[in-house]
Write an enzyme that holds these catalytic residues in place. Structure first.
Site, PDB file in Angstrom:
ATOM      1  N   GLU A 198       9.673   1.331  10.958  1.00 39.58           N
ATOM      2  CA  GLU A 198      10.758   2.297  10.768  1.00 39.58           C
ATOM      3  C   GLU A 198      10.106   3.667  10.833  1.00 39.58           C
ATOM      4  O   GLU A 198       9.374   4.065   9.914  1.00 39.58           O
ATOM      5  CB  GLU A 198      11.459   2.054   9.438  1.00 39.58           C
ATOM      6  CG  GLU A 198      12.822   2.716   9.350  1.00 39.58           C
ATOM      7  CD  GLU A 198      12.759   4.089   8.746  1.00 39.58           C
ATOM      8  OE1 GLU A 198      12.813   5.070   9.531  1.00 39.58           O
ATOM      9  OE2 GLU A 198      12.658   4.201   7.522  1.00 39.58           O
ATOM     10  N   LYS A 214       0.857  -1.184   0.000  1.00 37.86           N
ATOM     11  CA  LYS A 214       0.000   0.000   0.000  1.00 37.86           C
ATOM     12  C   LYS A 214       0.894   1.236   0.000  1.00 37.86           C
ATOM     13  O   LYS A 214       1.491   1.580   1.006  1.00 37.86           O
ATOM     14  CB  LYS A 214      -0.916  -0.026   1.232  1.00 37.86           C
ATOM     15  CG  LYS A 214      -2.065   1.008   1.176  1.00 37.86           C
ATOM     16  CD  LYS A 214      -1.628   2.340   1.717  1.00 37.86           C
ATOM     17  CE  LYS A 214      -2.723   3.370   1.637  1.00 37.86           C
ATOM     18  NZ  LYS A 214      -2.196   4.743   1.858  1.00 37.86           N
ATOM     19  N   GLU A 227      10.022  16.544  15.251  1.00 40.01           N
ATOM     20  CA  GLU A 227      10.365  16.255  13.858  1.00 40.01           C
ATOM     21  C   GLU A 227       9.557  17.167  12.941  1.00 40.01           C
ATOM     22  O   GLU A 227       8.337  17.239  13.032  1.00 40.01           O
ATOM     23  CB  GLU A 227      10.076  14.786  13.533  1.00 40.01           C
ATOM     24  CG  GLU A 227      10.524  14.390  12.143  1.00 40.01           C
ATOM     25  CD  GLU A 227      10.344  12.910  11.854  1.00 40.01           C
ATOM     26  OE1 GLU A 227      11.185  12.347  11.139  1.00 40.01           O
ATOM     27  OE2 GLU A 227       9.356  12.319  12.337  1.00 40.01           O
ATOM     28  N   CYS A 283      13.729  10.632   7.121  1.00 37.55           N
ATOM     29  CA  CYS A 283      13.593  10.248   8.524  1.00 37.55           C
ATOM     30  C   CYS A 283      14.889  10.441   9.300  1.00 37.55           C
ATOM     31  O   CYS A 283      14.872  10.671  10.511  1.00 37.55           O
ATOM     32  CB  CYS A 283      13.105   8.803   8.644  1.00 37.55           C
ATOM     33  SG  CYS A 283      14.166   7.610   7.792  1.00 37.55           S
ATOM     34  N   GLY A 322       2.719   4.746  13.382  1.00 40.11           N
ATOM     35  CA  GLY A 322       3.332   3.489  13.808  1.00 40.11           C
ATOM     36  C   GLY A 322       2.656   2.908  15.035  1.00 40.11           C
ATOM     37  O   GLY A 322       2.486   1.686  15.154  1.00 40.11           O
ATOM     38  N   GLY A 354       7.048   5.229   8.315  1.00 39.09           N
ATOM     39  CA  GLY A 354       6.267   6.453   8.384  1.00 39.09           C
ATOM     40  C   GLY A 354       6.419   7.114   9.734  1.00 39.09           C
ATOM     41  O   GLY A 354       7.409   6.904  10.447  1.00 39.09           O
ATOM     42  N   SER A 355       5.422   7.878  10.112  1.00 40.19           N
ATOM     43  CA  SER A 355       5.493   8.652  11.350  1.00 40.19           C
ATOM     44  C   SER A 355       5.325   7.759  12.571  1.00 40.19           C
ATOM     45  O   SER A 355       4.707   6.695  12.509  1.00 40.19           O
ATOM     46  CB  SER A 355       4.409   9.732  11.364  1.00 40.19           C
ATOM     47  OG  SER A 355       3.124   9.157  11.521  1.00 40.19           O
ATOM     48  N   THR A 356       5.853   8.214  13.692  1.00 41.00           N
ATOM     49  CA  THR A 356       5.721   7.476  14.949  1.00 41.00           C
ATOM     50  C   THR A 356       4.257   7.393  15.363  1.00 41.00           C
ATOM     51  O   THR A 356       3.817   6.361  15.887  1.00 41.00           O
ATOM     52  CB  THR A 356       6.563   8.148  16.042  1.00 41.00           C
ATOM     53  OG1 THR A 356       7.946   8.089  15.653  1.00 41.00           O
ATOM     54  CG2 THR A 356       6.404   7.452  17.376  1.00 41.00           C
TER      55      THR A 356
END
Length: 497
Positions: free
Chosen positions: A267, A192, A400, A301, A250, A245-247
């Site tokens: 990641e 995806k 970030e 990242c 995640g 992607g973003s935390t």
């Protein structure tokens, strides 16, 4: 600005309405939904793409399961290697087309798309193509309490159907990071892509089809997080999910995996410290620092967004950073003179603008940049931006940003420096610039980060593991470490007495 002419084959590809790739065929979504993809350099629509929903995800997962338990499960390691090498060759043959597609949907300069994504994608596929014949078990000399003579051995088996959710900042190479080990180990996949950049994944699917992979081995469902990503992450017949992607997202992925206890690799984000010691080659270090934050418009990242500079070389470093920032040519990705393209979307542009405004309000000193060039008002462009915040009190020193914004902080005591560098919920990467080998090893040992670069930045190789400490993720990608993430270990005991 004179743009590179778009290849006729790319124009054809963009003009065709994009379907989903399921079971080796191009199919329309059941609900018939679609969305448009825009060029962030001028906000013009460049393609229309199918929007998958839960029912389409079900079809894709079912196709992946059928292939896993059918034809793909019977394919020998040497054949997996052959197919992966064929795919790598096709990626290389299509490199210029892929480079233009990535530049158009993501905004990055064409040269970066070509060398930093397409070439790397082929290299990753070739590296993992060498693994199918090298995934081994072992025999173990056990000591049963019964005293019976036993043979104990282990085998590595594919973990199963893998869901792969990839980001928009490296839309092609991130596919290879996940597909490489999955295909090498004999898994099947449902990919995806990010809704901002689905085109490179669909082009890759065309190449997968041409390479001769059996239907269902790789499936591509385009769409949004709510309609396609969330159902895929929570799907009861998915055995593993790999996400970049973003935390924040995640965490949602991890929660969704609990239902059937999927294997998970994440990641995630970073706020990486880059440290310049007083003995460093300042010219080289400042260039490395600039490249570390301005590459890919800072949408990396591992972006070197926190720069710690010793008091004694602070002014010299700032002068060098100003030079590197002003040297960038900002423009559309297909302009040959461009060295920095636009941010990927309106949303990301507003996030970066918001951080810059907030940093000024919080007292950070704007050294250079911080605005959109007047002549580029049609796109999501942002100048390379440098802030000075000696004691890192502004939010830009902690959060970030995912844009071309670096915060420079000063330091004098090395022990305090290491504490400050580690004082973050993230732990993806870190850097040290010094000519003192002893200091380099000492600081590298103390930094809590998955990658530490000394006198360099953002060196990544398919053979070397990549991942983060703390909230920067779970597990490692690349290298031999990732093979364990896509396999299950079975221990077999045979009574020989």
């Amino acid at each position: 600005m004179a743009n590179i002419d778009i290849f006729p084959d790319v124009e054809r590809f963009l003009s065709e309405s994009k379907s989903l790739f399921i079971a080796g065929e191009w199919v329309k979504p059941i609900a018939g939904g679609s969305f448009t993809v825009e060029n962030p350099a001028n906000r013009q629509v460049i393609a229309t793409v199918s929007s998958a929903e839960k029912e389409d995800v079900d079809r894709a997962v079912q196709a992946a399961r059928y292939a896993l338990e059918g034809v793909w499960g019977r394919v020998q390691p040497s054949e997996r290697t052959r197919l992966m090498l064929r795919l790598a060759d096709l990626v290389e043959e299509d490199a210029h087309h892929l480079g233009q597609i990535i530049s158009l949907e993501n905004g990055k300069p064409y040269t970066n798309a070509y060398s930093g994504e397409v070439v790397i994608t082929a290299n990753i596929l070739r590296y993992f193509a060498g693994w199918p014949s090298k995934i081994e078990g072992s025999t173990i000399p056990i000591s049963p309490r019964s005293g019976a003579q036993m043979l104990n051995y282990t085998v590595k088996e594919p973990v199963g159907v893998c869901a792969m959710i990839v980001p928009w900042n490296f839309p092609l190479s991130m596919c290879a990071w996940k597909l490489g080990p999955a295909l090498a180990t004999g898994c099947t996949a449902v990919l995806k892509p990010a809704e901002q950049t689905p085109l490179s994944s669909l082009r890759l699917a065309e190449l997968i089809q041409r390479a001769g992979f059996p239907g269902g081995v790789v499936n591509v469902v385009t769409g949004f997080g709510e309609g396609a990503g969330a159902p895929l992450a929570a799907h009861p017949d998915v055995d593993k999910i790999a996400f970049t992607g973003s935390t924040a997202v995640g965490r949602l992925i991890a929660q969704a995996a609990v239902g059937n206890m999927k294997k998970v690799s994440l990641e995630l984000g970073g706020k990486s410290p880059n440290i310049i010691l007083p003995d460093a080659d300042i010219i080289r270090a400042a260039k490395g620092a600039a490249d570390g934050i301005f590459y890919n418009q800072g949408q990396v990242c591992t972006a070197a967004s926190r720069l710690y500079v010793h008091d004694s070389v602070l002014e010299q470093t700032l002068d060098e950073l100003r030079k590197h920032a002003s040297a960038h040519v900002i423009g559309p990705g297909l302009d040959p003179s461009t060295t920095m393209g636009p941010l990927v979307s309106s949303d990301q542009y507003e996030i970066v603008r918001g951080y810059i405004s907030k940093a000024i309000d919080e007292g950070a000193e704007l050294i250079c940049g911080g605005k959109t060039p007047d002549y580029l008002s049609d796109g999501y462009f942002m100048e390379p931006t440098v802030f000075l915040d000696k004691q890192e009190k502004a939010c830009i020193a902690r959060e970030e940003i995912f844009g071309p914004v670096v915060t420079v902080m000063s330091w004098s005591d090395i022990d305090e420096l290491v504490y400050r560098a580690n004082n973050t919920p993230f732990g993806l990467a870190a850097g040290v610039w010094t000519n003192n080998l002893q200091q380099a090893h000492r600081i590298a040992a103390q930094l809590k980060a998955g990658s530490v670069w000394v006198n360099c930045w953002n060196v990544v190789d398919p053979a070397s593991p990549f991942g983060g400490y703390k909230q920067s993720g779970w597990g490692r990608e690349m290298g031999k470490n990732v093979i364990d993430a896509y396999t299950e270990t079975k221990s077999v005991f045979i009574d020989l007495s």
